[in-house]
Design an enzyme around this catalytic site. Structure first.
Site, PDB file in Angstrom:
ATOM      1  CB  THR A 188      -0.904   0.011   1.258  1.00  0.00           C
ATOM      2  OG1 THR A 188      -1.540   1.285   1.389  1.00  0.00           O
ATOM      3  CG2 THR A 188      -0.093  -0.242   2.515  1.00  0.00           C
ATOM      4  CG  ASP A 189      -1.155   4.984  -0.901  1.00  0.00           C
ATOM      5  OD1 ASP A 189      -1.700   4.270  -0.028  1.00  0.00           O
ATOM      6  OD2 ASP A 189      -1.745   5.930  -1.460  1.00  0.00           O
ATOM      7  CD  GLU A 190      -3.249   3.533   4.473  1.00  0.00           C
ATOM      8  OE1 GLU A 190      -3.077   3.580   5.706  1.00  0.00           O
ATOM      9  OE2 GLU A 190      -4.298   3.138   3.943  1.00  0.00           O
TER      10      GLU A 190
ATOM     11  CE1 TYR B 165      -3.009  -2.583   5.856  1.00  0.00           C
ATOM     12  CE2 TYR B 165      -3.195  -0.230   5.378  1.00  0.00           C
ATOM     13  CZ  TYR B 165      -3.107  -1.538   4.949  1.00  0.00           C
ATOM     14  OH  TYR B 165      -3.113  -1.816   3.595  1.00  0.00           O
TER      15      TYR B 165
ATOM     16  CE  LYS C  79       0.272  -4.797   3.090  1.00  0.00           C
ATOM     17  NZ  LYS C  79       0.013  -6.183   2.582  1.00  0.00           N
TER      18      LYS C  79
END
Length: 344
Positions: free
Chosen positions: A124-126, A148, A152
């Site tokens: 994810t970009d997060e 989260y 990741k």
């Protein structure tokens, strides 16, 4: 690329990817491994079960004997399975570490020992954390701020370490926010749509100025397939190309499509650790693999709203008790005897 194992293939993005992969002439078998937690449902696969290419196995990516058996029978692994909801990670951060980090390690260790032609780790970009200005490239450091995203980011590092240390042919993809039909109603677009369709209010955190990039799930799946087929082992690919919107702008589009007005919107204090903006470049994917997104945001949102309007039987029960499994649709895992017979 003959036989592909897809973890988390009964989830939102995973199920769209499975349906896409089943159409490929050079793929003879697609096996889905999914734990069927609250966000995974076999109904998401729907017509995919009509394909003789599809095999479904209910199971957990932490189950080493099961993972070994499945990885050993496939040429490639595409790893979607993850705990993925930011708000839930505030309450059960340990579950996110267990599934996202240890689960990823379990799969990669099997790939190392048993050998696969390609392992695509979906992220994810997060992981880049919030950016007030500019955009993150694949070379930028990871600065996650919520449990989260941290889990990741850790799983990304585990995946890349297996390439550098053991030569496992790993690619990492990092996508922006996905939207489209069949998404669990805990995410902002289906949450707002389902509430508005029931004539219930929706809430915006702070002033609604948080910025997210929205990419249609079909464009994301097309990009993941490109990486599966042509991505260079050891490389990271940002999957972008969607549309940047503030949450307030997104809400305005959803209000219009659902026939509601701003009276339905309530503002609430911002949650703790709510990143103000995510942004990343995706020129590497475009320049090296020829990727271009095709889905228009307004058309995609209209299609998504129409799906929720026409399929209340799919999402209404989840709102009643979103954490409960759907017992009537669960597929029992194979016994050890059945597993041995399947090899006969």
């Amino acid at each position: 690329m003959d036989k592909v194992l897809v973890t988390g293939g009964a989830g939102f993005i995973g199920s769209h990817f499975v349906k896409r992969l089943l159409k490929a002439d050079d793929v003879s078998q697609v096996t889905v491994l999914d734990a069927l937690t609250y966000a995974g449902h076999v109904e998401n696969l729907g017509e995919a079960f009509l394909s003789p290419k599809l095999t479904f196995m209910e199971g957990n990516i932490l189950d080493i004997p099961l993972v070994d058996e499945l990885v050993g029978r496939h040429d490639a692994v595409v790893h979607f399975a993850a705990e993925s909801h930011v708000d839930r990670s505030f309450l059960t951060a340990g579950n996110f570490v267990t599934t996202n980090v240890l689960g990823t390690h379990t799969l990669l260790d099997a790939a190392r020992r048993l050998g696969v032609a390609k392992f695509v780790h979906v992220s994810t970009d997060e992981v880049y954390g919030p950016l007030v200005t500019g955009s993150a490239s694949e070379r930028d450091p990871l600065r996650p701020t919520v449990p989260y995203a941290a889990s990741k980011a850790a799983s990304d590092m585990v995946a890349l370490s297996h390439f550098h240390t053991y030569g496992v042919p790993v690619c990492v993809t990092r996508s922006s926010n996905n939207y489209g039909p069949c998404q669990h109603p805990e995410k902002i677009i289906p949450l707002f749509v389902t509430r508005l369709l029931k004539h219930e209010p929706v809430t915006l955190h702070g002033h609604g100025e948080h910025v997210r990039n929205w990419l249609h799930v079909e464009d994301n799946c097309a990009a993941i397939e490109l990486v599966l087929r042509a991505g260079a082992p050891g490389e990271i690919y940002n999957l972008g190309g969607g549309t940047d919107l503030t949450n307030k702008e997104l809400t305005g589009h959803l209000l219009r499509l659902c026939g509601a007005d701003w009276d339905a919107v309530h503002y609430v204090p911002d949650r703790q650790a709510n990143d103000i903006r995510y942004a990343m470049t995706w020129s590497k994917l475009s320049d090296e693999l020829g990727y271009q997104p095709h889905r228009d945001l307004m058309d995609g949102l209209a299609e998504t709203v129409e799906w929720y309007r026409n399929n209340p039987g799919r999402w209404a029960p989840l709102l009643r008790n979103p954490a409960a499994p759907r017992a009537e649709i669960r597929i029992q895992p194979a016994t050890e005897k059945e597993k041995r017979m399947s090899h006969a």
